[in-house]
Each structure stands twice: as C-alpha cells, then as structure tokens.
Design a protein around this motif. Sequence first.
Motif, mmCIF file in Angstrom:
data_model
loop_
_atom_site.group_PDB
_atom_site.id
_atom_site.type_symbol
_atom_site.label_atom_id
_atom_site.label_comp_id
_atom_site.label_asym_id
_atom_site.label_seq_id
_atom_site.Cartn_x
_atom_site.Cartn_y
_atom_site.Cartn_z
ATOM 1 N N ASP A 1 0.835 -1.197 0.000
ATOM 2 C CA ASP A 1 0.000 0.000 0.000
ATOM 3 C C ASP A 1 0.874 1.252 0.000
ATOM 4 O O ASP A 1 1.420 1.635 1.032
ATOM 5 N N ALA B 1 2.638 -11.809 4.721
ATOM 6 C CA ALA B 1 2.544 -10.353 4.788
ATOM 7 C C ALA B 1 2.883 -9.673 3.466
ATOM 8 O O ALA B 1 2.614 -8.482 3.301
ATOM 9 N N GLU C 1 4.855 -3.917 7.315
ATOM 10 C CA GLU C 1 3.664 -3.878 8.159
ATOM 11 C C GLU C 1 2.566 -3.076 7.473
ATOM 12 O O GLU C 1 2.808 -1.956 7.008
ATOM 13 N N ASN C 2 1.385 -3.672 7.398
ATOM 14 C CA ASN C 2 0.231 -3.003 6.792
ATOM 15 C C ASN C 2 0.548 -2.477 5.396
ATOM 16 O O ASN C 2 0.099 -1.392 5.015
ATOM 17 N N ARG D 1 3.354 -1.440 4.127
ATOM 18 C CA ARG D 1 4.413 -0.435 3.997
ATOM 19 C C ARG D 1 5.670 -0.881 4.744
ATOM 20 O O ARG D 1 5.608 -1.721 5.636
#
Length: 227
Positions: free
Chosen positions: A27, A47, A220-221, A223
């Motif tokens: 993202d 991930a 993470e998430n 990025r």
Amino acid sequence: MSETVLELRGIAKVYLKGQPGEVRVLDALDLALAPGEVAGLVAPSGAGKSTLLHIAGLLDRADAGQVLISGREATGLPDGERTALRRTEVGFIYQFHHLLPEFTALENVVLPQLAAGVGRATAEARARALLGQVGVAARADHRPAALSGGEQQRVAFCRALANGPRLLLADEPTGNLDPATADQVFHVLMQLVRETGLSALIATHNLEIAGRMDRVLRLENGRLIAG
C-alpha cells in the motif's frame, strides 16, 4: 552512476481486487536501496515479502507505483525489455535452490551466462571462479542431488551472480537449512555481496541474521518501516 540501485515509489498490490475479501498486500510502499547497501526484510508469513521481491525484480507487476532499477524506470517496459533488464541487473535467490537437476553445479552457473550471450569458455571460467569463492570448486562436476543442502544453496548463490548483477533479491535464502548450516551459508552470502559491491534486499524470518545487515525493514500493513 545512479544514487540508487533499486527504488520503489508508491507501490500497491491488491489481490481479489474489487471482490469481497479484497487484500491490499502492498500500500503506497516506498524503498530506496543505495549502491552496496544490504537491507534485511522481515515480516510474518503471508505479509507480502515474496510479492514485494517479485515486483522489485520485475517478475510481477504492481497495480500502482513505479520500479526503478539503476535509475531506469522499468514499470511500463514491455515484457521483452523487462526480461533483458532483469537478466543483466538482477540476481535472485530463493529458499529452495531450484538448480536444474540434470546439469552439474558448473553447468548451472554457466547456463545463465550463455543465455545472456557470453561465450562458453568465458562463462566456464567465471563459473569456476564463483564456485571457488563459495568453497565448492571441488564439487563443480557434481549434479545437485549429490550435493548437501548447504552446497546446493552456495551453487544457487553463484548462479544468481553469474551475470554480474547490481541488485540481489533473496527470499529466505537460508530458510531450508538447519541453523548451523544456515549460519555458515549466510556468512558466505554476505562475503560474496561485500566482495562484489552488490546491493541486496534479503527477506528472512531470522532476526539474528537480519541484524547483521546494514539496516532492517519491517513490512507492516503494506508499507516498510525501519526495524
């Protein structure tokens, strides 16, 4: 010379796009890898580490964003040009060695060079030199099945570096080895990287191994953040 060997700008990747259960794996992700820099990439399974490496190495296309390799914008290149750029600028190492079983260690390192147009004598000389650097010169005429796991992965390192890339992408390169062998093989890999001045992005679950690199990045998430 470009100030970055690899640059990712605003990379996004979505699976099941537009459907219930859509997963945004990457993202608006940014990354800049300097010449000679070695970065560790850590994240839980699933991930998106492999997705990130495949996009960075032009094996997959992002849904948005730009990939620059050695300063060249590669996102919009046609497949043939992407393949040519990948062949000369990028080396890949995977958790499993993926050596061709019907060929010897030497031949596995020679073949990528022949595909790039290098003459056989030159290719064999470089292959023998690389195998010597990682301590398996005496095993050059053995097929993969006759090699230990650590030897197989060392040959895979040589194959990845055969065409003199500037960028090395490695996906859990020691993940299939026992801890003692993994430590030895990783030491060999880092020696190779440092001696050749490569930039490298190395995904690993092993935080101790990641800590030996120039910096650690956590995914993470979608990025990257400093580890």
